[in-house]
Scaffold this motif. Structure first.
Motif, PDB file in Angstrom:
ATOM      1  N   ARG A 120     -31.411  -0.561  85.717  1.00 19.06           N
ATOM      2  CA  ARG A 120     -32.591  -1.516  86.225  1.00 19.06           C
ATOM      3  C   ARG A 120     -33.739  -0.509  87.069  1.00 19.06           C
ATOM      4  O   ARG A 120     -34.504  -0.825  86.870  1.00 19.06           O
ATOM      5  CB  ARG A 120     -31.768  -2.269  87.286  1.00 19.06           C
ATOM      6  N   LEU A 121     -32.948   0.798  87.513  1.00 18.89           N
ATOM      7  CA  LEU A 121     -33.841   1.535  88.216  1.00 18.89           C
ATOM      8  C   LEU A 121     -34.796   2.373  87.140  1.00 18.89           C
ATOM      9  O   LEU A 121     -35.949   2.767  87.270  1.00 18.89           O
ATOM     10  CB  LEU A 121     -33.217   2.664  89.005  1.00 18.89           C
ATOM     11  N   HIS A 122     -34.261   2.469  85.800  1.00 20.08           N
ATOM     12  CA  HIS A 122     -35.147   3.047  84.628  1.00 20.08           C
ATOM     13  C   HIS A 122     -36.224   2.224  84.399  1.00 20.08           C
ATOM     14  O   HIS A 122     -37.145   2.506  84.224  1.00 20.08           O
ATOM     15  CB  HIS A 122     -34.057   3.196  83.307  1.00 20.08           C
ATOM     16  N   HIS A 123     -36.135   0.896  84.758  1.00 15.92           N
ATOM     17  CA  HIS A 123     -37.003  -0.274  84.231  1.00 15.92           C
ATOM     18  C   HIS A 123     -37.894  -0.494  85.631  1.00 15.92           C
ATOM     19  O   HIS A 123     -38.710  -1.336  85.532  1.00 15.92           O
ATOM     20  CB  HIS A 123     -36.563  -1.490  83.948  1.00 15.92           C
ATOM     21  N   ALA A 124     -37.551   0.454  86.583  1.00 16.75           N
ATOM     22  CA  ALA A 124     -38.460   0.062  87.836  1.00 16.75           C
ATOM     23  C   ALA A 124     -39.845   0.720  87.913  1.00 16.75           C
ATOM     24  O   ALA A 124     -40.808   0.216  88.717  1.00 16.75           O
ATOM     25  CB  ALA A 124     -37.815   0.882  89.155  1.00 16.75           C
ATOM     26  N   THR A 125     -40.124   1.524  86.702  1.00 19.60           N
ATOM     27  CA  THR A 125     -41.506   2.224  86.626  1.00 19.60           C
ATOM     28  C   THR A 125     -42.351   1.003  85.814  1.00 19.60           C
ATOM     29  O   THR A 125     -41.873   0.467  84.934  1.00 19.60           O
ATOM     30  CB  THR A 125     -41.415   3.597  85.983  1.00 19.60           C
ATOM     31  N   VAL A 126     -43.788   1.170  85.892  1.00 21.37           N
ATOM     32  CA  VAL A 126     -44.761   0.395  85.208  1.00 21.37           C
ATOM     33  C   VAL A 126     -45.179   1.319  84.114  1.00 21.37           C
ATOM     34  O   VAL A 126     -45.927   2.491  84.522  1.00 21.37           O
ATOM     35  CB  VAL A 126     -45.725  -0.090  85.960  1.00 21.37           C
ATOM     36  N   GLY A 127     -45.182   1.239  82.929  1.00 20.41           N
ATOM     37  CA  GLY A 127     -45.834   2.196  82.019  1.00 20.41           C
ATOM     38  C   GLY A 127     -44.747   2.993  81.699  1.00 20.41           C
ATOM     39  O   GLY A 127     -43.609   3.106  81.832  1.00 20.41           O
ATOM     40  N   ARG A 128     -45.153   4.001  80.699  1.00 22.21           N
ATOM     41  CA  ARG A 128     -44.223   5.106  80.340  1.00 22.21           C
ATOM     42  C   ARG A 128     -44.079   6.427  80.981  1.00 22.21           C
ATOM     43  O   ARG A 128     -43.217   7.064  80.625  1.00 22.21           O
ATOM     44  CB  ARG A 128     -44.378   5.489  78.627  1.00 22.21           C
ATOM     45  N   GLU A 129     -44.960   6.465  82.060  1.00 19.77           N
ATOM     46  CA  GLU A 129     -44.920   7.772  82.986  1.00 19.77           C
ATOM     47  C   GLU A 129     -43.736   7.732  83.857  1.00 19.77           C
ATOM     48  O   GLU A 129     -43.430   6.553  84.417  1.00 19.77           O
ATOM     49  CB  GLU A 129     -46.114   7.889  83.591  1.00 19.77           C
ATOM     50  N   GLY A 130     -43.148   8.940  84.273  1.00 23.12           N
ATOM     51  CA  GLY A 130     -41.990   9.123  85.036  1.00 23.12           C
ATOM     52  C   GLY A 130     -40.860   8.437  84.629  1.00 23.12           C
ATOM     53  O   GLY A 130     -40.404   8.347  83.352  1.00 23.12           O
ATOM     54  N   GLY A 131     -40.156   8.027  85.441  1.00 21.20           N
ATOM     55  CA  GLY A 131     -38.947   7.227  84.952  1.00 21.20           C
ATOM     56  C   GLY A 131     -37.699   8.034  85.417  1.00 21.20           C
ATOM     57  O   GLY A 131     -37.865   9.219  85.732  1.00 21.20           O
ATOM     58  N   VAL A 132     -36.482   7.295  85.543  1.00 20.96           N
ATOM     59  CA  VAL A 132     -35.280   7.932  85.693  1.00 20.96           C
ATOM     60  C   VAL A 132     -34.233   7.205  84.700  1.00 20.96           C
ATOM     61  O   VAL A 132     -34.532   6.453  83.963  1.00 20.96           O
ATOM     62  CB  VAL A 132     -34.672   7.927  87.085  1.00 20.96           C
ATOM     63  N   SER A 133     -32.990   8.002  84.381  1.00 22.62           N
ATOM     64  CA  SER A 133     -31.964   7.455  83.678  1.00 22.62           C
ATOM     65  C   SER A 133     -32.037   7.156  82.329  1.00 22.62           C
ATOM     66  O   SER A 133     -32.314   5.849  81.938  1.00 22.62           O
ATOM     67  CB  SER A 133     -31.293   6.310  84.590  1.00 22.62           C
ATOM     68  N   PHE A 134     -32.415   7.884  81.523  1.00 23.00           N
ATOM     69  CA  PHE A 134     -32.854   7.809  80.150  1.00 23.00           C
ATOM     70  C   PHE A 134     -31.688   7.587  79.129  1.00 23.00           C
ATOM     71  O   PHE A 134     -31.732   7.350  78.082  1.00 23.00           O
ATOM     72  CB  PHE A 134     -33.651   9.045  79.598  1.00 23.00           C
ATOM     73  N   GLY A 135     -30.506   7.943  79.703  1.00 24.11           N
ATOM     74  CA  GLY A 135     -29.073   7.811  78.898  1.00 24.11           C
ATOM     75  C   GLY A 135     -28.649   6.297  78.971  1.00 24.11           C
ATOM     76  O   GLY A 135     -29.440   5.534  79.581  1.00 24.11           O
ATOM     77  N   PHE A 136     -27.642   6.031  78.204  1.00 24.61           N
ATOM     78  CA  PHE A 136     -27.266   4.436  78.022  1.00 24.61           C
ATOM     79  C   PHE A 136     -25.825   4.397  78.633  1.00 24.61           C
ATOM     80  O   PHE A 136     -25.435   3.290  78.933  1.00 24.61           O
ATOM     81  CB  PHE A 136     -27.537   4.250  76.593  1.00 24.61           C
ATOM     82  N   ILE A 137     -25.025   5.450  78.391  1.00 24.28           N
ATOM     83  CA  ILE A 137     -23.459   5.307  79.046  1.00 24.28           C
ATOM     84  C   ILE A 137     -23.265   6.438  80.129  1.00 24.28           C
ATOM     85  O   ILE A 137     -22.084   6.030  80.613  1.00 24.28           O
ATOM     86  CB  ILE A 137     -22.220   5.557  77.806  1.00 24.28           C
ATOM     87  N   TRP A 138     -24.297   7.025  80.587  1.00 25.37           N
ATOM     88  CA  TRP A 138     -23.888   7.675  81.563  1.00 25.37           C
ATOM     89  C   TRP A 138     -24.880   7.221  82.720  1.00 25.37           C
ATOM     90  O   TRP A 138     -25.849   7.225  82.565  1.00 25.37           O
ATOM     91  CB  TRP A 138     -24.531   9.431  81.244  1.00 25.37           C
TER      92      TRP A 138
END
Length: 166
Positions: A120-138
């Motif tokens: 959910r924090l990965h989805h906290a950003t608007v657009g493709r810039e920045g972001g966190v937590s790009f893995g899926f099981i970690w």
């Protein structure tokens, strides 16, 4: 090849896929492949997303590995099984648990809760810039992810959705 070797290859392939998935998500899906991934980050009421095309492309690649495993190098058969296991885990966790595409359950504690929070924090950003937590099981620590998102916002790297860090 004995059964232990096969199991180790499958397990190593699952672990390797998390690394591959992180890199593909960070540098392809949030990079040159954003046109396919964008609808995954935007509200919609469709059953399928353009982002689902990534599963088709990766699935074709795995079928190729199964074929090479049958004809050229048997080890690739077990690598393909590891990738398939990762795909099943991804489908259950990402599509099922996190996004509720297959079932609805809100975990209250433990790994499952942490995994949902991280994505959910990965989805906290608007657009493709920045972001966190790009893995899926970690699932990184949500407190650290929130701190990183705040840092990115202050630095002008990422724009956050309203109430993203509440």
């Amino acid at each position: 090849m004995n059964i232990l070797d096969k199991v180790l290859i499958v397990v190593a392939s699952v672990a390797g896929m998390e690394l591959f998935a992180w890199a593909a998500h960070r540098w392809i899906m949030h990079g040159v492949g954003w046109a396919w991934h964008r609808d995954h980050h935007e509200p919609h009421d469709r059953v399928l997303e353009r982002n689902d095309l990534y599963a088709v492309v990766f699935g074709i690649g795995v079928m190729g590995l199964f074929g090479l495993g049958l004809t050229v190098a048997p080890v690739l058969w077990w690598v393909a099984w590891g990738i398939t296991v990762y795909g099943a885990i991804y489908t259950a966790i990402h599509d099922g648990l996190v996004h509720g595409r297959w079932f609805r359950w809100v975990p209250k504690r433990g790994y499952a809760k942490r995994l949902v929070q991280a994505h959910r924090l990965h989805h906290a950003t608007v657009g493709r810039e920045g972001g966190v937590s790009f893995g899926f099981i970690w699932a990184p620590d949500p407190a650290r992810l929130k701190a990183e998102l705040k840092r990115q916002r202050v630095a002008g790297i990422a724009k956050l959705r309203e109430a993203a860090l509440d």
